[in-house]
Motif scaffolding. Structure first.
Motif, mmCIF file in Angstrom:
data_model
loop_
_atom_site.group_PDB
_atom_site.id
_atom_site.type_symbol
_atom_site.label_atom_id
_atom_site.label_comp_id
_atom_site.label_asym_id
_atom_site.label_seq_id
_atom_site.Cartn_x
_atom_site.Cartn_y
_atom_site.Cartn_z
ATOM 1 N N SER A 157 0.821 -1.212 0.000
ATOM 2 C CA SER A 157 0.000 0.000 0.000
ATOM 3 C C SER A 157 0.856 1.264 0.000
ATOM 4 C CB SER A 157 -0.980 -0.007 1.174
ATOM 5 O OG SER A 157 -0.324 -0.232 2.375
ATOM 6 N N LEU A 158 2.160 1.147 0.323
ATOM 7 C CA LEU A 158 3.034 2.319 0.208
ATOM 8 C C LEU A 158 3.107 2.776 -1.241
ATOM 9 C CD1 LEU A 158 5.993 1.294 2.536
ATOM 10 C CD2 LEU A 158 4.287 3.075 2.943
ATOM 11 N N ASP A 164 -1.699 6.876 -5.711
ATOM 12 C CA ASP A 164 -2.970 7.539 -5.394
ATOM 13 C C ASP A 164 -2.786 9.044 -5.238
ATOM 14 O OD1 ASP A 164 -5.787 7.326 -4.628
ATOM 15 O OD2 ASP A 164 -5.126 7.913 -2.637
ATOM 16 N N LEU A 165 -1.595 9.442 -4.771
ATOM 17 C CA LEU A 165 -1.340 10.862 -4.537
ATOM 18 C C LEU A 165 -0.843 11.564 -5.800
ATOM 19 C CD1 LEU A 165 0.233 10.543 -0.994
ATOM 20 C CD2 LEU A 165 -1.904 11.691 -1.553
ATOM 21 N N GLU A 167 1.454 10.412 -8.294
ATOM 22 C CA GLU A 167 2.703 10.047 -8.960
ATOM 23 C C GLU A 167 2.423 9.017 -10.059
ATOM 24 O OE1 GLU A 167 5.472 11.555 -8.533
ATOM 25 O OE2 GLU A 167 4.687 12.764 -6.890
ATOM 26 N N THR B 82 -9.985 11.220 -6.186
ATOM 27 C CA THR B 82 -10.184 10.541 -4.909
ATOM 28 C C THR B 82 -8.840 10.367 -4.236
ATOM 29 O OG1 THR B 82 -9.827 8.375 -5.896
ATOM 30 C CG2 THR B 82 -12.085 9.174 -5.838
ATOM 31 N N ASN B 83 -8.838 10.341 -2.920
ATOM 32 C CA ASN B 83 -7.635 9.960 -2.189
ATOM 33 C C ASN B 83 -8.018 8.973 -1.112
ATOM 34 O OD1 ASN B 83 -6.459 13.083 -2.950
ATOM 35 N ND2 ASN B 83 -5.185 11.282 -3.284
ATOM 36 N N MET B 84 -7.012 8.190 -0.698
ATOM 37 C CA MET B 84 -7.319 7.041 0.139
ATOM 38 C C MET B 84 -6.511 7.069 1.421
ATOM 39 S SD MET B 84 -8.247 3.462 -1.118
ATOM 40 C CE MET B 84 -8.013 1.888 -0.389
ATOM 41 N N PHE B 86 -5.218 4.319 3.872
ATOM 42 C CA PHE B 86 -5.090 2.870 3.850
ATOM 43 C C PHE B 86 -5.203 2.288 5.255
ATOM 44 C CE2 PHE B 86 -3.310 4.313 -0.032
ATOM 45 C CZ PHE B 86 -3.571 3.313 -0.952
ATOM 46 N N ILE B 91 2.208 5.065 5.690
ATOM 47 C CA ILE B 91 3.067 6.230 5.893
ATOM 48 C C ILE B 91 4.444 5.890 5.335
ATOM 49 C CG2 ILE B 91 4.118 7.722 7.643
ATOM 50 C CD1 ILE B 91 1.078 7.979 7.428
ATOM 51 N N PHE B 103 3.494 15.135 0.230
ATOM 52 C CA PHE B 103 3.876 14.279 -0.899
ATOM 53 C C PHE B 103 3.032 14.550 -2.143
ATOM 54 C CE2 PHE B 103 4.295 10.402 -3.386
ATOM 55 C CZ PHE B 103 5.644 10.146 -3.266
ATOM 56 N N GLY B 104 1.735 14.703 -1.950
ATOM 57 C CA GLY B 104 0.839 14.907 -3.085
ATOM 58 C C GLY B 104 1.007 16.254 -3.763
ATOM 59 N N ARG B 151 -2.419 13.801 4.744
ATOM 60 C CA ARG B 151 -1.794 13.578 3.442
ATOM 61 C C ARG B 151 -2.840 13.402 2.354
ATOM 62 N NH1 ARG B 151 1.817 8.280 2.909
ATOM 63 N NH2 ARG B 151 -0.246 7.342 2.829
ATOM 64 N N ALA B 152 -3.938 12.707 2.695
ATOM 65 C CA ALA B 152 -4.980 12.476 1.697
ATOM 66 C C ALA B 152 -5.826 13.727 1.471
ATOM 67 C CB ALA B 152 -5.861 11.312 2.139
ATOM 68 N N LEU B 155 -4.824 17.310 -0.891
ATOM 69 C CA LEU B 155 -5.103 17.482 -2.315
ATOM 70 C C LEU B 155 -6.549 17.908 -2.563
ATOM 71 C CD1 LEU B 155 -3.130 14.452 -3.746
ATOM 72 C CD2 LEU B 155 -2.631 16.862 -4.036
#
Ligand SMILES: Nc1ncnc2c1ncn2[C@@H]1O[C@H](COP(=O)(O)OP(=O)(O)OP(=O)(O)O)[C@@H](O)[C@H]1O
Ligand SMILES: [Mg+2]
Lengths: 268, 365
Positions: A157-158, A164-165, A167, B82-84, B86, B91, B103-104, B151-152, B155
């Protein structure tokens, strides 16, 4: 009184394992051409002699070239194997991975002879390059095994999170996967390098006119006068091997600490 | 507080096969904009799979997924709005908290300083102000969860997907995070889709819940409807505790359904109380423990009552649970009573009367 059998056994075991290696530096600094006790006196002349030896220098360069190339190629192939084995499902996966690991248990002499036959049939002339081919073959399973652990311990999931972000698949690999498996890659490079550096049988069969360190050492054992110098060379090689393996283990442990994965003992 | 009631996510007859395994079996549903929506179901029912089809991590075998009116068929996960969050939080262990949260924003054209401010704001939103420089791998479970959220959310996605985000936390932090998540969702107004197998969590947090079994949605409703009017025995059993009594559907008159219920006798109920039943014949009725009341000496039932014997007493401090065997029944029913000062807890074996109301019954096939 209770006799500590297990402790005695362990001590005897270590003694048999390492005592012969301890003899190397002992005779490397001994001021005599004959390898026997009692020791005569301290000298560094064998090391000096080693440094001046032209054939030895050539063999060393050959070995370094072969070991570096083999390590890089085996590690690159190992990464493909590890990624395929940990991330994808495909029919016949177990068999394919099994065949990649097979050289671990194949007698090297068989591998060498068959490679020799094939190469001669193909009309490829023997050189450092053919040795590299052989070494990649035997190093890849080690590289794959080490990298399998690294890739396997990487939470899938990393990678999904990075994707998902926003990239791409490629930048995810560069930003997330690569840094996290880097300790494994370094370990794999060092282990493959070490294996290739002291490999004898394949080098002996496939090197043609270009000796590597092990084949050079073997050829020198016929001349008693050269033996103290070989002792000196052996001392240097042992020191280098210990150094490399220590570095490999250091990186592995750092990887374990950094990613918070439970230490499962590793390969050392 | 929903900002828009328009459909945000739409599933149209979605099927998903893993090889021969039929993981999603014709899912059709709409999730509204600004809604806190939960996917609830037992392990292996396909909740995660359905969530991942929204995120774009799972290709569907047939059907369609639309987000904000757009077909998602050829839109990969990194291009979806969408963002997730987990389940493992995912992380990045080699980055700092701030680098994780930011990061996004790597592809964001804003200046470095503006991005740093956005990161700081996001951290503040989840209660981690000043944690930016910390190493991510040194955080506690609850803190990781917050970093994953920040983080999610940085964005500003149209939909936030959460896969069992609280299951790894211990009870106290979990309950605290439930409240915080609800608040956060109201604050940002983003559509949240939460996966959980914890029915209590779903009831507490959601505007609407889809209960899933074996790759199908069994019922989709708001928490109250789901609790009071489950449309099948299975849903009723999965959510909370329900007593079941065997009954016969004997007829219909004046828009009412007539029943003969074991232990309760003749009952008339509204059609709305029989969501899944169309024909007469054998069936069962369900009653929640809190819709039944034990009557003490001299108390009168407002509606109807049935006699029985106390078989088991479980005392919880604020509540007492009684198992009472009604006359004419071969098993007991569970009754929950709030403890009131000055009122004794009954002993096992006491004969008592139980008040019940026809309006609280649900009829199941
Ligand atoms: N990649 C896959 N390949 C094959 N089968 C899968 C795959 N992913 C999930 N499944 C199967 O699909 C079914 C649904 O899985 P899913 O992960 O959606 O369940 P879930 O409802 O999230 O359960 P849990 O509460 O255990 O997480 C399971 O039976 C699972 O074994
Ligand atoms: Mg799941």
């Amino acid at each position: 009184m209770k006799i500590p059998f297990l402790r005695l056994y362990a001590m005897a075991y270590l003694l048999f394992l390492y005592a012969p290696i301890l003899l190397l530096p002992l005779f490397a600094f001994n001021d005599a051409t004959v390898i026997s006790f009692p020791l005569k006196g301290f000298t560094t002349q064998w090391f000096a002699q080693m440094a001046e030896n032209e054939a030895l220098r050539k063999a060393t360069l050959n070995s370094l070239l072969i070991a570096t190339s083999s390590a890089v190629m085996a590690t690159a192939l190992g990464m493909f194997v590890a990624r395929a084995a940990t991330r994808f499902r495909f029919p016949g996966k177990g068999g394919v991975v099994g065949f990649i690991m097979l050289p671990l248990v194949l007698p090297e002499i068989i591998v060498s002879v068959s490679l020799l036959v094939v190469l001669l049939q193909l009309g490829v002339s023997l050189s450092a390059f053919t040795v590299i081919l052989g070494h990649v073959l035997i190093c890849t399973p080690y590289a794959a095994a080490i990298l399998n652990t690294s890739f396997g311990a990487l939470d899938r999931s990393l990678e999904e999170a990075a994707y998902d972000l926003g990239e791409t698949k490629f930048s995810t690999f560069r930003l997330i996967t690569l840094p996290l498996v880097m300790p494994g890659i370094i370990s794999s490079l060092l282990i493959s390098f070490t294996i290739s550096l002291d490999e004898f049988i394949i080098a002996f069969f496939l090197a043609g006119a270009e000796p590597t360190l092990p084949t050079y050492i073997f050829s020198q054992l016929r001349f008693p006068k050269g033996i103290p110098m070989i002792m000196a060379l052996g001392t240097v090689l042992v020191a280098m091997s210990v150094l490399l393996l220590t570095i490999a283990e250091y990186f592995r442990r750092r990887g374990v600490a950094r990613t918070g994965i439970k230490d499962t003992g590793g390969f050392l | 507080m929903s900002t828009s009631r328009a459909t945000m996510i739409e599933f149209d007859n979605v099927h998903k096969y893993y090889g021969d395994y039929h993981a999603l079996r014709g899912i059709s549903a709409r999730i509204n904009g600004g809604e806190f929506f939960s996917l609830l179901g037992p392990s292996g029912c396909g909740k995660t799979t359905l969530l991942r089809t929204i995120a774009g991590f799972e290709d569907i075998s047939s059907g369609a997924v639309m987000i904000d009116g757009r077909h998602m068929e050829n839109v990969p996960a990194n291009k979806r709005p969408t963002n997730m969050v987990f389940q493992s939080y995912a992380i990045f262990p080699h980055l700092s908290v701030a680098e994780n949260v930011g990061f996004g924003l790597r592809r964001d054209p804003r200046s470095r300083a503006e991005k740093a401010r956005a990161v700081e704001e996001a951290l503040e939103m989840v209660g981690l102000k000043g944690y930016g420089a910390r190493a991510a791998h040194a955080l506690s479970g609850g803190q990781r969860q917050r970093v994953a959220l920040a983080r999610a959310l940085i964005l500003k996605p149209k939909v936030l997907l959460l896969d069992e985000p609280l299951s790894a936390l211990d009870r106290k932090i979990r309950e605290q995070m439930q409240v915080e998540l609800i608040k956060l969702q109201r604050e940002v107004g983003i559509t949240f889709v939460l996966v959980t197998h914890d029915q209590e969590e779903a009831l507490v947090m959601s505007d609407r819940i889809a209960v899933m079994f074996e790759g199908e949605i069994a019922q989709l409703a708001d928490p109250e409807t789901l609790y009071r009017r489950p449309n099948s025995r299975r849903v009723a059993e999965f959510i909370g505790v329900m007593n079941f009594l065997p009954c016969q559907v004997t007829g219909e008159a004046g828009g009412h359904i007539q029943l003969e219920v074991a232990g309760l006798g003749q009952v008339e109920i509204e059609p709305a109380q029989a969501p899944g039943v169309t024909r007469g014949g054998p069936a069962s009725v369900g009653m929640r423990p809190e819709t039944l009341t034990i009557l003490y000496e001299g108390q009168q039932a407002g509606g109807r009552e049935a006699p029985g014997v106390v078989e088991e007493v479980v005392y919880y401090g604020d509540m007492t649970y009684y198992d009472v065997r009604l006359d004419g029944l071969d098993h007991s029913v569970r009754i929950s009573m709030r403890n009131v000062f000055g009122r004794p807890v009954l002993d096992i074996g006491t004969r008592t009367r139980v008040a019940w109301s026809p309006g609280a019954l649900v009829l199941f096939r």
